[in-house]
Every structure is written in structure tokens, then in C-alpha cells.
Design a protein around this motif. Structure first.
Motif, PDB file in Angstrom:
ATOM      1  N   LEU A  46       0.828  -1.208   0.000  1.00 30.50           N
ATOM      2  CA  LEU A  46       0.000   0.000   0.000  1.00 30.50           C
ATOM      3  C   LEU A  46       0.858   1.253   0.000  1.00 30.50           C
ATOM      4  N   GLY A  47       2.153   1.066  -0.263  1.00 28.36           N
ATOM      5  CA  GLY A  47       3.040   2.216  -0.410  1.00 28.36           C
ATOM      6  C   GLY A  47       3.982   2.471   0.745  1.00 28.36           C
ATOM      7  N   ALA A  48       3.956   1.645   1.787  1.00 26.79           N
ATOM      8  CA  ALA A  48       4.832   1.875   2.934  1.00 26.79           C
ATOM      9  C   ALA A  48       6.281   1.515   2.603  1.00 26.79           C
ATOM     10  N   LYS A  53      12.594   6.393   7.651  1.00 25.47           N
ATOM     11  CA  LYS A  53      12.522   7.845   7.436  1.00 25.47           C
ATOM     12  C   LYS A  53      11.200   8.289   6.806  1.00 25.47           C
ATOM     13  N   THR A  54      10.657   7.466   5.929  1.00 31.64           N
ATOM     14  CA  THR A  54       9.427   7.827   5.225  1.00 31.64           C
ATOM     15  C   THR A  54       8.232   7.760   6.165  1.00 31.64           C
ATOM     16  N   ASP A  55       7.326   8.731   6.067  1.00 32.24           N
ATOM     17  CA  ASP A  55       6.111   8.727   6.868  1.00 32.24           C
ATOM     18  C   ASP A  55       5.116   7.748   6.244  1.00 32.24           C
ATOM     19  N   ASN A  56       4.814   6.683   6.983  1.00 33.69           N
ATOM     20  CA  ASN A  56       3.950   5.626   6.469  1.00 33.69           C
ATOM     21  C   ASN A  56       2.553   5.640   7.095  1.00 33.69           C
ATOM     22  N   LYS A  80       9.147  -7.114   7.963  1.00 35.03           N
ATOM     23  CA  LYS A  80      10.427  -6.687   8.508  1.00 35.03           C
ATOM     24  C   LYS A  80      10.852  -5.370   7.871  1.00 35.03           C
ATOM     25  N   GLY A  81      11.423  -4.503   8.705  1.00 43.18           N
ATOM     26  CA  GLY A  81      11.796  -3.164   8.278  1.00 43.18           C
ATOM     27  C   GLY A  81      11.467  -2.175   9.373  1.00 43.18           C
ATOM     28  N   ASP A  82      11.856  -0.926   9.176  1.00 45.50           N
ATOM     29  CA  ASP A  82      11.599   0.142  10.149  1.00 45.50           C
ATOM     30  C   ASP A  82      10.600   1.119   9.533  1.00 45.50           C
ATOM     31  N   PHE A  83       9.386   1.118  10.057  1.00 42.50           N
ATOM     32  CA  PHE A  83       8.305   1.888   9.467  1.00 42.50           C
ATOM     33  C   PHE A  83       7.932   3.049  10.375  1.00 42.50           C
ATOM     34  N   LEU A  84       8.284   4.249   9.958  1.00 40.97           N
ATOM     35  CA  LEU A  84       7.984   5.455  10.719  1.00 40.97           C
ATOM     36  C   LEU A  84       6.519   5.837  10.504  1.00 40.97           C
ATOM     37  N   VAL A  85       5.809   6.088  11.616  1.00 44.44           N
ATOM     38  CA  VAL A  85       4.402   6.486  11.514  1.00 44.44           C
ATOM     39  C   VAL A  85       4.095   7.561  12.557  1.00 44.44           C
ATOM     40  N   VAL A  98      -9.861  -8.770  13.303  1.00 47.66           N
ATOM     41  CA  VAL A  98      -8.629  -8.214  12.741  1.00 47.66           C
ATOM     42  C   VAL A  98      -7.411  -8.651  13.558  1.00 47.66           C
ATOM     43  N   THR A  99      -6.395  -9.128  12.859  1.00 48.50           N
ATOM     44  CA  THR A  99      -5.087  -9.422  13.456  1.00 48.50           C
ATOM     45  C   THR A  99      -4.058  -8.461  12.875  1.00 48.50           C
ATOM     46  N   ILE A 100      -3.288  -7.834  13.754  1.00 47.65           N
ATOM     47  CA  ILE A 100      -2.165  -6.999  13.315  1.00 47.65           C
ATOM     48  C   ILE A 100      -0.897  -7.803  13.571  1.00 47.65           C
ATOM     49  N   GLN A 101      -0.264  -8.260  12.492  1.00 47.52           N
ATOM     50  CA  GLN A 101       0.930  -9.086  12.578  1.00 47.52           C
ATOM     51  C   GLN A 101       2.156  -8.188  12.479  1.00 47.52           C
ATOM     52  N   VAL A 102       2.866  -8.049  13.597  1.00 46.32           N
ATOM     53  CA  VAL A 102       4.007  -7.130  13.662  1.00 46.32           C
ATOM     54  C   VAL A 102       5.294  -7.947  13.583  1.00 46.32           C
ATOM     55  N   ASP A 103       5.849  -8.058  12.374  1.00 48.60           N
ATOM     56  CA  ASP A 103       7.125  -8.752  12.188  1.00 48.60           C
ATOM     57  C   ASP A 103       8.289  -7.768  12.151  1.00 48.60           C
ATOM     58  N   GLY A 104       8.014  -6.536  11.778  1.00 47.82           N
ATOM     59  CA  GLY A 104       9.046  -5.502  11.743  1.00 47.82           C
ATOM     60  C   GLY A 104       8.881  -4.523  12.883  1.00 47.82           C
ATOM     61  N   ASN A 105       9.348  -3.310  12.685  1.00 51.71           N
ATOM     62  CA  ASN A 105       9.334  -2.290  13.733  1.00 51.71           C
ATOM     63  C   ASN A 105       8.489  -1.093  13.304  1.00 51.71           C
ATOM     64  N   LEU A 106       7.536  -0.726  14.158  1.00 55.53           N
ATOM     65  CA  LEU A 106       6.823   0.532  13.980  1.00 55.53           C
ATOM     66  C   LEU A 106       7.537   1.589  14.820  1.00 55.53           C
ATOM     67  N   LEU A 107       7.959   2.667  14.193  1.00 56.33           N
ATOM     68  CA  LEU A 107       8.664   3.751  14.872  1.00 56.33           C
ATOM     69  C   LEU A 107       7.749   4.966  14.954  1.00 56.33           C
ATOM     70  N   ALA A 108       7.583   5.510  16.157  1.00 55.51           N
ATOM     71  CA  ALA A 108       6.732   6.690  16.324  1.00 55.51           C
ATOM     72  C   ALA A 108       7.507   7.955  15.970  1.00 55.51           C
ATOM     73  N   THR A 109       6.827   8.874  15.311  1.00 55.05           N
ATOM     74  CA  THR A 109       7.455  10.158  15.034  1.00 55.05           C
ATOM     75  C   THR A 109       7.811  10.870  16.334  1.00 55.05           C
ATOM     76  N   MET A 110       8.900  11.606  16.308  1.00 55.18           N
ATOM     77  CA  MET A 110       9.336  12.358  17.489  1.00 55.18           C
ATOM     78  C   MET A 110       8.790  13.782  17.496  1.00 55.18           C
ATOM     79  N   ASP A 111       8.025  14.125  16.470  1.00 52.36           N
ATOM     80  CA  ASP A 111       7.449  15.459  16.358  1.00 52.36           C
ATOM     81  C   ASP A 111       6.118  15.511  17.118  1.00 52.36           C
ATOM     82  N   LEU A 112       6.121  16.121  18.295  1.00 52.10           N
ATOM     83  CA  LEU A 112       4.914  16.162  19.125  1.00 52.10           C
ATOM     84  C   LEU A 112       3.795  16.975  18.492  1.00 52.10           C
ATOM     85  N   SER A 113       4.117  17.843  17.554  1.00 52.12           N
ATOM     86  CA  SER A 113       3.084  18.663  16.909  1.00 52.12           C
ATOM     87  C   SER A 113       2.154  17.815  16.040  1.00 52.12           C
ATOM     88  N   GLN A 114       2.544  16.594  15.732  1.00 49.63           N
ATOM     89  CA  GLN A 114       1.703  15.724  14.915  1.00 49.63           C
ATOM     90  C   GLN A 114       0.606  15.040  15.723  1.00 49.63           C
TER      91      GLN A 114
END
Length: 410
Positions: A46-48, A53-56, A80-85, A98-114
Motif C-alpha cells: 500500500l506504499g509503505a 525515514k518515510t512517513d507511512n 520486517k523493516g523500520d516503518f515510521l508512523v 482483525v489481526t495486526i501481525q508485527v514482524d518488523g518495527n513501527l517507529l513513532a514520530t518524534m514530532d509532538l506537533s503531529q
């Protein structure tokens, strides 16, 4: 006439073919947005991008919309991979499971304004039969913003976003995943029923502020098992209105222990009852097993049927602690009498060492004493050399059996 009929029949079949064929072609486009019975949605399709670095955010939200809109068993795959969201909102009710299968890493943005005011990172609302599983990480990247947390100094502070928040979720499961470095609480359950948390790891430095591992409030039927938690606040905190909780096989440390927590802060809080904590280990925690309520509690509530068994302490500072004089930041009424009743609490086979002489502290009030406290085979000794092991029991009534003699305070 016959020729005309044949022509009309042929035209009808041609139109029907076009309609059906068009519907099939159209359905191919719909599949990306809504699924039929059973479906799988890989966020990379779906484009992630897993480059860290990319906002997913958009791709993950699209995956949720598709899975939640489909019937049967639906799966969202985080490969697998590092997915910034950024902020994610998973809202139900869903048509299927619904099952969310987490094989990689979800990384939270550090920008609190979001994040919206009082917003969180991953918010799940009104979803039944949800499963979050896998061997990947939910990494909140908290170190970048912990310095902005003023809650240790200010009573009415601005709360940073929690990591995984589940509200009104029933019959859910979180298993296998690791939650890292939350900006505030790692996992928060509110008005949830029949939840299973198993084989989960929660990790943050011991000095990280308000990084509770797992918190719950106004919830029932919560099971936490075979989980390792090391954080800067409570490993597990149980709030008002919670009942039927079973905690087994948990290793806690660093952290503030396993707590029935901060009762009476707000009006109209509900009772806490039927809490069972068994076969757990607490390593160098600030507290062991603890019940605390505000000295000037705004609510009248009761804590009852609390059972601790087979708990091993490894240099916990305050292994057994009931505190009805809790008053953070000195903003309570100093002489306030708590309105919280503590009764029918059992401590059985609590062993190990304490890093302070006060292995047992039961600080209850004269107006509302703690009653029905049972200490059975409580043998926790001070590991230091300057003082002796001791118990402080104020306005507590109960019985002891097989305990270290210094701890038999009834």
C-alpha cells in the motif's frame, strides 16, 4: 418477428455481459479498500517504506480501513523493516476479526506537533476480537521528549502521548511483541473486557518518567502472563473500577512494582476487586506489591479480595506496601483522612530480600483502618548490614502465620 426476438435476446445478453464484466472490473478496484471473507494487507503493497525515514501513516491507516471493513478473519502485516508512523487511529466496530501481525518495527514520530491535544500514538477504539501479535517492536522513541515531561514536579502537568491505547476493546490479545521507550505509558486499557496479554516485553530506562508498562482502568477479565517489564514507573498499574485480573509469571524490574494505583484522585471512582498476582519476580524495584490511595481522596471506594502468592523479591526497596497517605508533590491536604477502604488482602509465600529495612509497610488510617490483612509465610529480609528487617503497621488489622518474626506486626 422471430428475427426480432433473436436480435433482442442477443442485445440483452450483450448488455448483461457488459454489466457483469464491468462489476468484476470494478470489484478489482474495491479489493484495495474493502475485503470479503478473509484478507491480508501488507502495508508495503500500500506504499509503505521500511527505511525508517518515510512517513507511512497513510499506508497503515489504509490497511486498517480495509481490514476493519472486511468480513471474516483479516490480517494487517507489518513486515520486517523500520516503518515510521505518526498518530494512528484504529476505530471500530469492525465487520470481522482483525489481526495486526508485527514482524518488523513501527517507529513513532518524534514530532509532538503531529499529535492532537491529549492524543496518543496508537489508539484502538471499540474493536472486538482484536489480535496484535508478532516478534517486532512498537518503538515510541521516547528519549527525544522525556525532558519535556513535567509530571514528576507538577500535579496538573501536560501529559505526553501514550503508546498503545485500547478503549472499549473486548476479547482481545496482545502477544509476542516488544514495546520500547514510550513517551508516557506503554500500554493503557480503559473499559476493556476479557483481554489477554502474554509473552510481551516492555522496556524503558529505570529513570524514564511516567513510562508505566501496562495500565488498566474500569476494566475486567484482564490476564497478563509470561511478560517481562522494565520501566521508569509501575510495571503494572491497576486503576479504579477494575476487577477480575490475573497476573502470573511476570518479571518486573526496574520499575515501581505491581500497583493498585493512585485511588481517589477523581470523584465517582469505582471499586477494585478480585485481583490475583501469582508466581512473579520483582528485581530491584522501588516497590514490590503496592496499594496506594490519596490521603484526601475525592471518592469513597473499596479495594477487596486482593491475593498475592509466590512472589520473589530481589532487593526491592519496599516489597509489601499499603499506603493510604499518598500525596504526590505535596498538593494534598496534609491531615486528610482517606475515604478508601482496604479489606481482605492476602500476602502468601512472599520471599527474598529488601534493599531497605522496611520490608513491610501498612500505612492505613484511624478512620478507615485496613482489615482482613493476611500475611502467610512472608519472609523478606533486609539485604543491608546497618539495620534490621522491620515492619511498620499502622491501623492495620489481620493475622500472620509462618512469617519472619520481625514482620509479624499484628
Amino acid at each position: 418477428m422471430a428475427c426480432t426476438d433473436n436480435a433482442m435476446r442477443a442485445l440483452f445478453l450483450l448488455v448483461l455481459f457488459c454489466i457483469v464484466h464491468g462489476e468484476k472490473e470494478e470489484s478489482k478496484g474495491i479489493d484495495a479498500k474493502a475485503s470479503g471473507p478473509g484478507g491480508s494487507f501488507d502495508i508495503t503493497k500500500l506504499g509503505a517504506s521500511g527505511n525508517g525515514k518515510t512517513d507511512n501513516t497513510k499506508a497503515v491507516q489504509e490497511a486498517w480501513a480495509s481490514a476493519c471493513g472486511g468480513t471474516g478473519k483479516q490480517t494487517i502485516l507489518i513486515p520486517k523493516g523500520d516503518f515510521l508512523v505518526g498518530q494512528l487511529n484504529f476505530t471500530g466496530p469492525c465487520k470481522g476479526d482483525v489481526t495486526i501481525q508485527v514482524d518488523g518495527n513501527l517507529l513513532a514520530t518524534m514530532d509532538l506537533s503531529q499529535y492532537k491535544e491529549h492524543g496518543n500514538w496508537i489508539e484502538i477504539l471499540r474493536v472486538d476480537n482484536l489480535v496484535i501479535t508478532g516478534k517486532g517492536n512498537l518503538d515510541r522513541q521516547g528519549p527525544a521528549v522525556w525532558s519535556k515531561n513535567s509530571c514528576t514536579k507538577k500535579y496538573d502537568c501536560k501529559i505526553l502521548p501514550n503508546s498503545l491505547v485500547m478503549d472499549f476493546v473486548n476479547n482481545g490479545e496482545v502477544s509476542g511483541v516488544t514495546l520500547l521507550n514510550s513517551k508516557f505509558f506503554h500500554m493503557n486499557m480503559y473499559q476493556c473486557k476479557n483481554m489477554l496479554i502474554k509473552d510481551v516485553t516492555v522496556t524503558a530506562p529505570g529513570d524514564s518518567p511516567n513510562t508505566d508498562g501496562i495500565h488498566m482502568g474500569d476494566s475486567s477479565g484482564i490476564t497478563i502472563t509470561n511478560t517481562v517489564i522494565g520501566v521508569g514507573d509501575d510495571c503494572i498499574s491497576i486503576g479504579p473500577g477494575t476487577s477480575k485480573v490475573n497476573i502470573t509469571g511476570v518479571t518486573c524490574g526496574p520499575g515501581h512494582g505491581i500497583s493498585i494505583d493512585s485511588l481517589g484522585r477523581y470523584k465517582d471512582e469505582k471499586d477494585v476487586t478480585d485481583i490475583n498476582v501469582k508466581d512473579c519476580t520483582l528485581k530491584k524495584t522501588m516497590f514490590g506489591v503496592r496499594i496506594k490511595a490519596y490521603e484526601d481522596a475525592a471518592s469513597v471506594l473499596t479495594v477487596s479480595k486482593i491475593y498475592y502468592e509466590n512472589i520473589k523479591m530481589e532487593d526491592s526497596a519496599n516489597p509489601i506496601f499499603i499506603d493510604l497517605k499518598y500525596c504526590p508533590n505535596k498538593l494534598c491536604t496534609a491531615n486528610g483522612a482517606s475515604k478508601v477502604t482496604i479489606k481482605d488482602v492476602t500476602f502468601k509465600n512472599i520471599t527474598g530480600t529488601s534493599s531497605t529495612p522496611e520490608a513491610v509497610s501498612l500505612l492505613c488510617t484511624a478512620k478507615v483502618p485496613c482489615t482482613g490483612v493476611t500475611m502467610d509465610d512472608v519472609n523478606v529480609e533486609y539485604s543491608g548490614t546497618n539495620n534490621k528487617t522491620m515492619a511498620i503497621c499502622t491501623n492495620a488489622k489481620g493475622s500472620t502465620k509462618g512469617c519472619l518474626k520481625e514482620l509479624a506486626c499484628f
